[in-house]
Write an enzyme that holds these catalytic residues in place. Structure first.
Site, PDB file in Angstrom:
ATOM      1  N   HIS A  56       5.972 -15.766   7.536  1.00 52.37           N
ATOM      2  CA  HIS A  56       5.859 -14.338   7.213  1.00 52.37           C
ATOM      3  C   HIS A  56       4.828 -13.661   8.106  1.00 52.37           C
ATOM      4  CE1 HIS A  56       6.353 -10.932   4.279  1.00 52.37           C
ATOM      5  NE2 HIS A  56       5.313 -10.546   5.018  1.00 52.37           N
ATOM      6  N   HIS A  58       4.086  -9.960  10.890  1.00 47.44           N
ATOM      7  CA  HIS A  58       4.492  -8.618  11.372  1.00 47.44           C
ATOM      8  C   HIS A  58       4.068  -8.499  12.826  1.00 47.44           C
ATOM      9  CE1 HIS A  58       5.600  -6.883   7.424  1.00 47.44           C
ATOM     10  NE2 HIS A  58       4.800  -7.852   6.999  1.00 47.44           N
ATOM     11  N   GLN A 151      10.396  -0.758   5.971  1.00 51.33           N
ATOM     12  CA  GLN A 151       9.018  -0.548   5.485  1.00 51.33           C
ATOM     13  C   GLN A 151       8.892   0.636   4.520  1.00 51.33           C
ATOM     14  OE1 GLN A 151       5.399  -1.814   6.824  1.00 51.33           O
ATOM     15  NE2 GLN A 151       5.285  -0.985   4.755  1.00 51.33           N
ATOM     16  N   HIS A 209      10.093  -8.431   1.105  1.00 54.65           N
ATOM     17  CA  HIS A 209       8.799  -8.150   0.497  1.00 54.65           C
ATOM     18  C   HIS A 209       9.127  -7.814  -0.949  1.00 54.65           C
ATOM     19  CE1 HIS A 209       7.463  -7.855   4.605  1.00 54.65           C
ATOM     20  NE2 HIS A 209       6.222  -7.654   4.216  1.00 54.65           N
ATOM     21  N   GLU A 212       5.078  -6.845  -4.220  1.00 55.26           N
ATOM     22  CA  GLU A 212       3.718  -6.889  -3.661  1.00 55.26           C
ATOM     23  C   GLU A 212       2.925  -5.821  -4.388  1.00 55.26           C
ATOM     24  OE1 GLU A 212       3.275  -6.211   0.547  1.00 55.26           O
ATOM     25  OE2 GLU A 212       1.205  -6.938   0.552  1.00 55.26           O
ATOM     26  N   ASP A 308       1.061 -13.214   7.679  1.00 55.84           N
ATOM     27  CA  ASP A 308       1.348 -11.800   7.387  1.00 55.84           C
ATOM     28  C   ASP A 308       0.801 -10.869   8.473  1.00 55.84           C
ATOM     29  OD1 ASP A 308       2.466  -9.676   6.030  1.00 55.84           O
ATOM     30  OD2 ASP A 308       1.137  -9.779   4.303  1.00 55.84           O
TER      31      ASP A 308
HETATM   32 FE   FE2 Z   1       4.413  -8.607   5.035  1.00 54.41          FE
END
Ligand code: FE2
Length: 425
Positions: A56, A58, A151, A209, A212, A308
């Site tokens: 995971h 970005h 996102q 995701h 969260e 992440d």
């Molecule tokens: Fe993430």
């Protein structure tokens, strides 16, 4: 043979093991192999493992620290706002340059497979193009798997679903989502249904995701498990973060975990990020916010640890070191038993390899000769020391080397050099 590694310790605890490599693959694994090779590496009893895998990440945001400004509060919400400010100024060249630099760091850390989410809410799909280019460029030495990530919300952001479909058509590998960010719980559930049906139709993996949040009523993981089972996507679906599970009622979790297990859904915790971003609305006691890792492992659910973020709007630290991730995960989850500590090592190696569906990963004959020689004698020592990667090997070729971590002492009556491994006697 092309390469022979002598006297290795393996993650499962076997010692004195030789690994013979030919044509980029592991040819034989055993004690005192009677073979000769063009090149030999003496592991000296140190740990040899298949590479680290980050399930995971970005990569479109990484190394953008300070652009256009620093996240002064360090919160998730300021991070999302900052990313929104940065997005219009992104260029493909800068995205590629930052991602390539991160991949250099990753290789030096023995991290040879990364699943990266890529934001598809910008209609230009600049980041998608950039990371597809990076994926092609690094393919000889690093497996980069991309997730189409809405996102700003699949239903909340006007063109998100169309953009996601375009990104998949361009070559992005995995279907992403963010149900807890949709306008309502119902829309979140609807986004999960739409995305799972799209993935099933296309024969793709799913990694959302999911939850969260510190809100114990954020229960999209239940919906994700339901659709994974309904659409026969067992083994192909992952819930990332799942932080709301930290705050859920125990009775509900006792129902939820078997559902996740039955649906063959995997989980990814992101300990560095979860411990810094969750529980921000608490005074004291303050929740840790990481999902229930030992409980999920006990229920038979695959759980990996992801990095992440590294030096981006959400997190100012990090260097691509999955042992740092495992170290934090171990502490936050209080996984301090011997087996539990070993499980934390597997959460950054074997388990994410399975989640990504990597082929040829492992230490048995026939597997790719992708290996990391660590400055440690066991998986637990590797985590304790965030041990150096002496050699990183891809398809039988050394692609990175680091010197042994060692200090020279000037102390009367004490050894001239010191390292931090436990030496018996
Ligand atoms: Fe993430």
């Amino acid at each position: 043979m092309d390469l022979l590694i002598r006297n290795a310790t393996l993650p499962d605890g076997r010692t004195g093991v030789d690994i013979a490599i030919a044509d980029g693959r592991i040819n034989a694994v055993g004690a005192a192999l009677a073979v000769s090779a063009a090149e030999e590496i003496d592991a000296g009893g140190n740990l040899v493992t298949p590479p680290f895998v980050d399930a995971h990440f970005h990569m479109d945001a990484t190394l953008s620290y300070g652009l256009p400004r620093i996240n002064s509060s360090g919160t998730l919400l300021e991070g999302i706002a900052l990313w929104g400010e940065l997005k219009p100024a992104l260029t493909q060249e800068a995205l590629v340059a930052r991602a390539m630099q991160y991949c250099d760091w990753a290789v030096a850390r023995g991290l040879l497979a990364i699943r990266s989410h890529v934001d598809i809410c910008d209609d230009r799909l600049l980041a998608v193009e950039a990371l597809l280019q990076v994926k092609r460029q690094v393919a000889p030495y690093l497996d980069l798997q991309l997730v189409a990530f809405p996102q700003d919300g699949l239903l909340r952001s006007p063109n998100a679903f169309a953009n996601l479909k375009r990104a998949i058509a361009m070559g992005v590998d995995v279907v992403g989502g963010i149900p807890h960010f949709e306008r309502t719980m119902a829309e979140g559930a609807e986004s999960v249904r739409l995305l799972c049906e799209f993935a099933a139709e296309k024969g793709l993996r799913v990694d959302m995701h999911c939850d969260e949040s510190d809100d114990p009523m954020s229960r999209h993981i239940e919906t994700l498990a339901f659709h994974a089972q309904r659409l026969e996507l067992q083994g192909l679906v992952t819930g990332s973060h799942l932080t709301s599970m930290h705050s859920m009622d125990n009775y509900y979790v006792s129902k939820l975990l078997p559902l996740i297990r039955e649906a063959g859904v995997a989980a990814i915790a992101n300990p560095l990020i979860n411990i810094t971003l969750q529980g921000r609305h608490d005074s004291y006691p303050k929740r840790r916010g990481m999902t229930r890792v030992p409980e999920m492992l006990a229920a038979g659910i695959d759980v990996a640890f992801g990095h992440d973020c590294v030096m981006d709007p959400w997190y100012s630290l990090g260097s691509g070191d999955m042992l740092e991730v495992a170290h934090m995960g171990l502490h936050v989850a209080q996984m301090t038993g011997q087996d539990a500590m070993h499980a934390c090592f597997l959460a950054v190696t074997e388990t994410p390899a399975r989640i990504l569906g990597l082929s040829g990963y492992g230490l048995t004959p026939g597997c790719n000769a992708d290996l990391v020689l660590l400055d440690a004698r066991s998986t637990v020592e590797a985590i304790r020391l965030r041990a150096g990667r002496r050699y990183v090997i891809r398809r039988g070729k050394v692609i990175s080397q680091s010197p042994a971590a060692q200090a020279t002492l000037a102390l009367p009556g004490r050894p001239a050099t010191v390292d931090f491994r436990l030496h018996s006697g």
